[in-house]
Design a protein around this motif. Sequence first.
Motif, PDB file in Angstrom:
ATOM      1  N   PHE A 126      10.107  -4.463   5.051  1.00 49.12           N
ATOM      2  CA  PHE A 126      11.325  -3.927   4.449  1.00 49.12           C
ATOM      3  C   PHE A 126      11.782  -4.780   3.259  1.00 49.12           C
ATOM      4  O   PHE A 126      12.445  -4.269   2.356  1.00 49.12           O
ATOM      5  N   ALA A 127      11.422  -6.061   3.240  1.00 44.45           N
ATOM      6  CA  ALA A 127      11.717  -6.886   2.070  1.00 44.45           C
ATOM      7  C   ALA A 127      10.998  -6.341   0.845  1.00 44.45           C
ATOM      8  O   ALA A 127      11.597  -6.189  -0.232  1.00 44.45           O
ATOM      9  N   MET A 128       9.710  -6.041   0.986  1.00 43.79           N
ATOM     10  CA  MET A 128       8.967  -5.506  -0.153  1.00 43.79           C
ATOM     11  C   MET A 128       9.482  -4.136  -0.549  1.00 43.79           C
ATOM     12  O   MET A 128       9.545  -3.811  -1.754  1.00 43.79           O
ATOM     13  N   ARG A 129       9.872  -3.315   0.415  1.00 43.85           N
ATOM     14  CA  ARG A 129      10.429  -1.998   0.096  1.00 43.85           C
ATOM     15  C   ARG A 129      11.730  -2.149  -0.701  1.00 43.85           C
ATOM     16  O   ARG A 129      11.965  -1.439  -1.683  1.00 43.85           O
ATOM     17  N   GLU A 151       0.829  -1.204   0.000  1.00 45.22           N
ATOM     18  CA  GLU A 151       0.000   0.000   0.000  1.00 45.22           C
ATOM     19  C   GLU A 151       0.866   1.259   0.000  1.00 45.22           C
ATOM     20  O   GLU A 151       0.572   2.238  -0.707  1.00 45.22           O
ATOM     21  N   THR A 152       1.947   1.248   0.792  1.00 45.01           N
ATOM     22  CA  THR A 152       2.847   2.405   0.847  1.00 45.01           C
ATOM     23  C   THR A 152       3.528   2.627  -0.500  1.00 45.01           C
ATOM     24  O   THR A 152       3.607   3.758  -0.999  1.00 45.01           O
ATOM     25  N   ILE A 153       4.027   1.541  -1.090  1.00 45.73           N
ATOM     26  CA  ILE A 153       4.697   1.638  -2.400  1.00 45.73           C
ATOM     27  C   ILE A 153       3.728   2.147  -3.457  1.00 45.73           C
ATOM     28  O   ILE A 153       4.063   3.021  -4.271  1.00 45.73           O
ATOM     29  N   GLU A 164       3.144   5.726  -3.402  1.00 44.74           N
ATOM     30  CA  GLU A 164       4.295   6.475  -3.923  1.00 44.74           C
ATOM     31  C   GLU A 164       4.422   6.352  -5.447  1.00 44.74           C
ATOM     32  O   GLU A 164       5.342   6.921  -6.030  1.00 44.74           O
ATOM     33  N   GLY A 165       3.525   5.616  -6.070  1.00 45.52           N
ATOM     34  CA  GLY A 165       3.572   5.488  -7.516  1.00 45.52           C
ATOM     35  C   GLY A 165       3.787   4.087  -8.016  1.00 45.52           C
ATOM     36  O   GLY A 165       3.858   3.858  -9.227  1.00 45.52           O
ATOM     37  N   GLY A 166       3.934   3.108  -7.102  1.00 46.67           N
ATOM     38  CA  GLY A 166       4.071   1.715  -7.499  1.00 46.67           C
ATOM     39  C   GLY A 166       5.439   1.377  -8.030  1.00 46.67           C
ATOM     40  O   GLY A 166       6.445   2.014  -7.689  1.00 46.67           O
ATOM     41  N   VAL A 167       5.513   0.376  -8.868  1.00 47.83           N
ATOM     42  CA  VAL A 167       6.754  -0.066  -9.500  1.00 47.83           C
ATOM     43  C   VAL A 167       6.668   0.234 -10.986  1.00 47.83           C
ATOM     44  O   VAL A 167       5.749  -0.226 -11.666  1.00 47.83           O
ATOM     45  N   ASN A 168       7.598   1.007 -11.467  1.00 45.90           N
ATOM     46  CA  ASN A 168       7.607   1.443 -12.870  1.00 45.90           C
ATOM     47  C   ASN A 168       6.284   2.105 -13.256  1.00 45.90           C
ATOM     48  O   ASN A 168       5.762   1.902 -14.354  1.00 45.90           O
ATOM     49  N   GLY A 169       5.758   2.877 -12.301  1.00 49.04           N
ATOM     50  CA  GLY A 169       4.552   3.652 -12.581  1.00 49.04           C
ATOM     51  C   GLY A 169       3.258   2.883 -12.475  1.00 49.04           C
ATOM     52  O   GLY A 169       2.193   3.445 -12.724  1.00 49.04           O
ATOM     53  N   GLN A 170       3.296   1.616 -12.100  1.00 48.19           N
ATOM     54  CA  GLN A 170       2.075   0.827 -11.972  1.00 48.19           C
ATOM     55  C   GLN A 170       1.970   0.253 -10.562  1.00 48.19           C
ATOM     56  O   GLN A 170       2.980  -0.110  -9.959  1.00 48.19           O
ATOM     57  N   ASP A 206      12.985   5.200  16.002  1.00 42.85           N
ATOM     58  CA  ASP A 206      12.264   6.478  15.975  1.00 42.85           C
ATOM     59  C   ASP A 206      12.358   7.215  14.647  1.00 42.85           C
ATOM     60  O   ASP A 206      11.938   8.365  14.544  1.00 42.85           O
ATOM     61  N   ASP A 207      12.886   6.572  13.599  1.00 43.70           N
ATOM     62  CA  ASP A 207      12.936   7.238  12.302  1.00 43.70           C
ATOM     63  C   ASP A 207      11.525   7.316  11.722  1.00 43.70           C
ATOM     64  O   ASP A 207      10.648   6.514  12.067  1.00 43.70           O
ATOM     65  N   PRO A 208      11.275   8.271  10.833  1.00 46.80           N
ATOM     66  CA  PRO A 208       9.913   8.474  10.325  1.00 46.80           C
ATOM     67  C   PRO A 208       9.319   7.253   9.627  1.00 46.80           C
ATOM     68  O   PRO A 208       8.128   6.961   9.802  1.00 46.80           O
ATOM     69  N   GLU A 209      10.097   6.532   8.817  1.00 51.74           N
ATOM     70  CA  GLU A 209       9.528   5.390   8.112  1.00 51.74           C
ATOM     71  C   GLU A 209       9.120   4.294   9.086  1.00 51.74           C
ATOM     72  O   GLU A 209       8.044   3.700   8.950  1.00 51.74           O
ATOM     73  N   SER A 210       9.975   4.013  10.070  1.00 49.19           N
ATOM     74  CA  SER A 210       9.642   2.985  11.050  1.00 49.19           C
ATOM     75  C   SER A 210       8.381   3.351  11.818  1.00 49.19           C
ATOM     76  O   SER A 210       7.493   2.513  12.037  1.00 49.19           O
ATOM     77  N   GLN A 211       8.280   4.600  12.231  1.00 49.02           N
ATOM     78  CA  GLN A 211       7.123   5.005  13.010  1.00 49.02           C
ATOM     79  C   GLN A 211       5.849   5.021  12.165  1.00 49.02           C
ATOM     80  O   GLN A 211       4.762   4.725  12.667  1.00 49.02           O
ATOM     81  N   ALA A 212       5.984   5.342  10.871  1.00 49.79           N
ATOM     82  CA  ALA A 212       4.817   5.258   9.985  1.00 49.79           C
ATOM     83  C   ALA A 212       4.361   3.807   9.852  1.00 49.79           C
ATOM     84  O   ALA A 212       3.156   3.516   9.838  1.00 49.79           O
ATOM     85  N   PHE A 213       5.320   2.883   9.761  1.00 50.78           N
ATOM     86  CA  PHE A 213       4.972   1.467   9.699  1.00 50.78           C
ATOM     87  C   PHE A 213       4.310   1.015  10.995  1.00 50.78           C
ATOM     88  O   PHE A 213       3.304   0.290  10.976  1.00 50.78           O
ATOM     89  N   VAL A 214       4.856   1.433  12.132  1.00 51.65           N
ATOM     90  CA  VAL A 214       4.267   1.075  13.427  1.00 51.65           C
ATOM     91  C   VAL A 214       2.814   1.540  13.498  1.00 51.65           C
ATOM     92  O   VAL A 214       1.909   0.786  13.890  1.00 51.65           O
TER      93      VAL A 214
END
Length: 404
Positions: free
Chosen positions: A327-330, A75-77, A80-86, A297-305
Amino acid sequence: MVHSPVHRPRTLVRAIGIVAACVMTASLAACGSSIGPAAEGGDSGALKVGVVVPATGVTSSAGLALQAGVEIAIETINDEGGVNGQPIEYEVEDDRGDPATTTQIANRLASDPDISLMVGTITGDTAQAAASVADAEGLPFATAILGDPSVCSDYAWSFGESIRQMLEPLVPELLEKYGTRVALVGSDYVFPRDYSAAAREIVADAGGEIVAEEYSPMGTTDFESTIGRLAAGEPDVILSMVVGADAIAFTQQAAAFGLLTPEIGFEGAPTDADYYPALTTLVEGREKAVRWTDAFDDPESQAFVEAYRERTGSDAPIPEVAANAYFAMRFIAAAANDAGVTDREGINEAIGSFSYDSPLGDGTHFDGDRNILQANIFTAMIQPGGVYEIVEDHGIIPDTGAPC
């Protein structure tokens, strides 16, 4: 070259798979196989992922945590526009923790030319079943579970901590603090025995000795005799890879029978975040080697939490497997974006050659014949309330695994 996540203009996002129809709750309600409508429409050039989890059965808690991590990442990816725009498309299959079922599902996914990536599952035997099919069919397969890869394969990618990455930071410290007599105990299947094999070497290198070693079948509820044999060795440290519900029973009984005390070092599966709600004071004050905790406490980790807690309704410590899956999918999406690919061979080559900056560390990458992720390892102290507080950063613990 080190690459950061690629951010593209937002497009029409369709997160395919189990999103609203099967939201994991605090009770970890299980769900079945599902596929979204866009994934049925033929080859659109989108990255399509088959997610294999034990959504039901004895390991469903971990399976649903893995599923939540994957779905939040997708959902996060896609936002942000997906992979190669899809947008990434995906389907979820329940293998119930059964290797035969895993093999059937993996074969079906591998025979679908639209599927370019498989992600899952939980136990070592089901991961081995999936990896064997993936290797034979040239389908990239990413795991998020802790431990060494079960098979040597150019197509299997291990995003979880390896056994040595878990043990090497802590064993010397445990022996120095508690004493050199070590007992090994585990569930009776491949992973705990592999864990013990590595532990024997690391303990010996640190000047310790193994004084007891015990294994019990999965589903054991009475550990009194096992605990008695362990106690006879008079250990200073217990390394436990008793897993699942057995881990809770073993730890509680070890404390009740006087084997597990504050004067005994204790490390292994029961100190994982998954088990804290059931063990609380029995693991508080213990140290744990981790790749990530929800105390980051980084922003990405806290957004995931925040997203994980909203999705699951749980305020318990977030299981490692959920973060590893996220993080594997990211990592994979960033690699695919960088290479401009969504096909199987392209994805596989991109994962192997990519270097990624994330909360897991700068320049994380894969190395060795067994494709083990080289990322930072931390020592966390388990605090009251289930806070896994980072107390030491070990950087990358290099482990490429035994040559194939």
